[in-house]
Design a protein around this motif. Structure first.
Motif, PDB file in Angstrom:
ATOM      1  N   THR A  40     106.240  99.564   4.056  1.00  0.00           N
ATOM      2  CA  THR A  40     105.008 100.354   4.074  1.00  0.00           C
ATOM      3  C   THR A  40     103.823  99.394   4.202  1.00  0.00           C
ATOM      4  N   ASP A  52     103.314 104.684   7.163  1.00  0.00           N
ATOM      5  CA  ASP A  52     104.704 104.990   6.822  1.00  0.00           C
ATOM      6  C   ASP A  52     104.986 104.766   5.336  1.00  0.00           C
ATOM      7  N   ILE A  78     101.470 108.194   9.906  1.00  0.00           N
ATOM      8  CA  ILE A  78     102.925 108.338  10.054  1.00  0.00           C
ATOM      9  C   ILE A  78     103.325 108.063  11.507  1.00  0.00           C
ATOM     10  N   THR A  79     104.322 107.175  11.699  1.00  0.00           N
ATOM     11  CA  THR A  79     104.801 106.917  13.052  1.00  0.00           C
ATOM     12  C   THR A  79     105.712 108.029  13.565  1.00  0.00           C
ATOM     13  N   HIS A  81     108.830 111.364  12.039  1.00  0.00           N
ATOM     14  CA  HIS A  81     109.225 112.254  10.955  1.00  0.00           C
ATOM     15  C   HIS A  81     110.566 111.927  10.300  1.00  0.00           C
ATOM     16  N   HIS A  85     110.482 107.400   6.583  1.00  0.00           N
ATOM     17  CA  HIS A  85     109.096 107.108   6.984  1.00  0.00           C
ATOM     18  C   HIS A  85     108.070 108.058   6.371  1.00  0.00           C
ATOM     19  N   SER A  86     108.324 109.367   6.436  1.00  0.00           N
ATOM     20  CA  SER A  86     107.258 110.341   6.165  1.00  0.00           C
ATOM     21  C   SER A  86     107.317 111.108   4.848  1.00  0.00           C
ATOM     22  N   ALA A  89     104.559 110.924   2.128  1.00  0.00           N
ATOM     23  CA  ALA A  89     103.172 111.229   2.488  1.00  0.00           C
ATOM     24  C   ALA A  89     102.590 112.317   1.601  1.00  0.00           C
ATOM     25  N   ILE A 100      96.505 113.021   5.966  1.00  0.00           N
ATOM     26  CA  ILE A 100      97.722 112.601   6.660  1.00  0.00           C
ATOM     27  C   ILE A 100      97.522 112.766   8.168  1.00  0.00           C
ATOM     28  N   GLY A 102      99.330 112.072  12.092  1.00  0.00           N
ATOM     29  CA  GLY A 102     100.593 111.863  12.785  1.00  0.00           C
ATOM     30  C   GLY A 102     100.789 112.934  13.829  1.00  0.00           C
ATOM     31  N   PHE A 126     107.770 117.762   7.850  1.00  0.00           N
ATOM     32  CA  PHE A 126     106.565 116.953   8.043  1.00  0.00           C
ATOM     33  C   PHE A 126     105.530 117.680   8.901  1.00  0.00           C
ATOM     34  N   THR A 210     108.342  98.964  11.154  1.00  0.00           N
ATOM     35  CA  THR A 210     108.479  99.492   9.805  1.00  0.00           C
ATOM     36  C   THR A 210     109.656  98.851   9.071  1.00  0.00           C
TER      37      THR A 210
END
Length: 299
Positions: A40, A52, A78-79, A81, A85-86, A89, A100, A102, A126, A210
């Motif tokens: 992160t 992320d 966020i890159t 879902h 990664h997400s 959030a 947020i 993305g 997400f 990431t």
């Protein structure tokens, strides 16, 4: 040969200053698809962006908050879902009030319909507060993040340019430790190859994936990444020149050097390559192209 970079000094929960404006806190979720864990990134000072935030792990949430004590998290970026990664959030927003950013994923059939389970999984719930599907920028004191749509690994994948350091946060689009898994129907190799060239054309000095360490010889690495994909496509064509076959028959032969735990993912990646070759008119199938179809050279 891809010039992989895999050496990384991490301690789970520790905040590392990795560049003048970037800090990294790594989640304790190592695995065959996450390498040492989700890295992160915290960008800026005072008012910061978190890129992320990672899996829904209370310990990792507390580590991010400890790393930014006395500061304000204003942006959660966020890159894509996937569940490494997400998911954090939402809890991070609840604790900080951050917005947020993305790209929401479109509805797709379940990638697991053939018994293939991606270790990271999907965060289908997400939903960003602000969509960057078409690009756009967010900024804070001394920092800017530009969203670059990079579909391929997923349909909603975004990379983020960081012009203050001629850098790019590449998510899972380009990783130093491994190639990127592309799993239809959400993943698409044709899109991926186009997105890969879009990042190469930006001439970044460094990529921050990431998972794993940074990539500093960017142009050579991306060229090797693309060449590897072409090699895999050529292998499929060569194998099918010997006669029609199904994916399950090809994977053990063409991925003999890959950890067998990754063979189910390799089968999905092979499907992505075959669909790309079918679109190009180089392969044909005995039925609608899919995991169980038999493929042959076209013509």
């Amino acid at each position: 040969m891809i010039p992989y970079v895999r050496e990384i000094d991490i301690e789970y929960g520790r905040c590392d200053q990795v560049s003048p404006l970037i800090r990294r806190v790594t989640a304790d979720n190592p695995g065959p698809f996450t390498f040492k864990g989700t890295g992160t990134y915290i960008v800026g000072r005072g008012e910061v962006a978190v890129i992320d935030p990672g899996p829904d792990d209370p310990a990792h949430l507390e580590a991010i908050l400890a790393a930014t004590a006395g500061e304000r998290i204003t942006h959660i970026v966020i890159t894509h879902h996937h569940s490494d990664h997400s998911p954090l959030a939402g809890p991070l927003k609840a604790r900080t009030g951050a917005v947020i950013y993305g790209c929401a994923v479109a509805a797709h059939a379940d990638d697991d319909d053939e018994g293939v389970k991606m270790e990271a999984g999907h965060d289908l719930s997400f939903q960003p507060d602000i969509s960057l599907c078409g690009g756009g920028s967010v900024s804070g004191p001394g920092w800017t993040l530009e969203a670059i749509p990079t579909p391929g690994h997923t349909s909603n994948h975004l990379c983020f340019a960081f012009p203050e350091e001629s850098a790019c946060f590449s998510g899972d689009h380009i990783m130093g430790w491994s190639t990127t898994v592309i799993t239809p129907p959400d993943g698409d190799l044709s899109d991926y190859l186009e997105s890969l060239e879009a990042i190469r054309a930006r001439n970044f000095d460094v990529l921050w994936p990431t998972h794993g360490p940074p990539i500093r010889d960017v142009d050579a690495f991306i060229r090797a990444y693309a060449a590897h994909r072409q090699e895999r496509l050529d292998q499929i064509l060569t194998a099918l020149a010997a006669g029609p076959a199904r994916i399950r028959e090809l994977v053990p032969r063409l991925y003999a050097d890959v950890d067998s735990r990754l063979h189910p993912a390799a089968a999905r990646s092979m499907l992505a390559g075959i669909l790309h070759l079918v679109r190009q008119g180089r392969l044909a199938a005995d039925s609608a192209p899919g995991p169980d179809s038999t493929y042959r050279l076209a013509g």
